[in-house]
Design an enzyme around this catalytic site. Sequence first.
Site, mmCIF file in Angstrom:
data_model
loop_
_atom_site.group_PDB
_atom_site.id
_atom_site.type_symbol
_atom_site.label_atom_id
_atom_site.label_comp_id
_atom_site.label_asym_id
_atom_site.label_seq_id
_atom_site.Cartn_x
_atom_site.Cartn_y
_atom_site.Cartn_z
ATOM 1 C CB SER A 167 -0.846 -0.157 1.331
ATOM 2 O OG SER A 167 -1.962 0.652 1.104
ATOM 3 C CG ASP A 300 -4.624 -1.570 0.829
ATOM 4 O OD1 ASP A 300 -3.692 -2.535 1.381
ATOM 5 O OD2 ASP A 300 -3.911 -0.404 0.585
#
Length: 520
Positions: A167, A300
Amino acid sequence: MIFSEGVLNNAARTNLQQLFGQFIDAKAARESYVDALSIVDMHKMVVVENEEVIGGVLYKETDGQVKIHSALIASRVNRNNVMAELITYFSKLRMQSVELQVLFTSDQKWLEQFEFKYSENDTMRRTFVYPVAFVFGGGGAHGAFLTGAYEALAENGIIPSMLYGVSVGAITGMSLMHLDTTIANATWAELTTEMVYEVDEVSLSRLQFTKNLTKNFITRHYYNKDSLRRVIEPAVAHELATPALADFTLIATEFPTMKETAYRVTEQTTVTELTDWILASSAFYPLVAPVEIAGKRYIDGGYSNNVPANLAAADGAKEIFAFSIMDNKLMNLNVPDDVNLHFIRTPWELGPLLDFIPEASHRHQQLGQLRTRQILGQYGGYYYAFNEQINVEWLGGVQLIRWLSTDPVTAPIADLLNNAPMWLLWMQWLESKSVGKFAGDRQAIGLATIERLGVLLDVDPTKVYSLQSFIDEIVEHGYLRNQLPLPKGRISRPYLAANMAVVLTGVLYLLSKSAKQGRI
């Protein structure tokens, strides 16, 4: 299998053979073992499995160079396992090399499986390397903490050869492939929520954040990542323009299977390809739509592995610095015994997860630097950084009770704390926001007490303090007494149990009174 200090007695070694052929036969090996026991500075170990002694090892060590004199082992034991465990043992001790002599070519070939190389005069040597990896976890707008932590480690000569990111950690890792924070610092200095999501703010409260997640999931109205692409792409182009100084791997999550997917940067990686993967790794679904790459969709990386220390260990890293800036439980942290895993995370609440505010990013970066220096032992403290070894035992244990009992205003608190169940509740309350159990450590209790008072009075955590300057700040912030419970009338046991911070009210009162009298 356990290696521990000790010597094989005659009965134990009678039926042992050589682990590798250093002597002409097992009898000569056993005799040499006995002769070597009297050699000065000889290290002596026994090998234990299931509480049974199955072997012994004698070796000498000089400046991290190990030379094995003798290694005996039971014939029924798998020697591959013993050799692997022995190498792990020396690796855990961070030795530089292991050297031994063998008489037989077959044993030389066998040792090559364990990365030994022929040197000279029948000598085999295995050289150890201890690659350093930095693993940057996800955390949205809190990512500047990672850059600050990196800078503190680099200033202390701790430089990674491998980088891993998830991320916002993927963005950080990419920007550090040349081990230079210039781009990262410039980005955090100007990065706003508008630049990332094309909206003024995502959420300033947990409630609103939850509402936004629910709304986007139902309506499938996602925030745009085109603006983030425009921010990231030039940085990716800069990092890929010249050969990287550290390998970089990022984690994304395949959607909807939620399968962990690792993407490694190579010499063939293009700017568009890496940008796509970074956007995928940071696509916080359902606020952001999945990113499609080669016919598959990804979201993510934190959904499948937010701090992939296990991946770094599998790639051979021996010193792993794992950065976690999320409150959630860490996953996949199983690493081999000879890997040193250093966690760097903050005790502070870092604010909204997805609202990028340059001023907040600057604070996060400072907190990253200070927390890392604390972990390196340069500063004391947990919440706050102290530039000296402070002694706060007078706030721990019976000393605190005695101090509170010296004033009629705080004496009732002391009386209540002198009761064992109330003291236990006080310890549990302090430990709930501390690094671990106190186990009666008065210094740890005192530190937790004064730091919790600083937290409740909003003392600035981005400064470095001495004990005196920290107390001065606490007293100066005493006007924020509304942050602490202010009892009216007699303090009862139920009241104290429900309002443990009233103990800190008493501490603040005494500190303020002492300051006025010039006694601190």
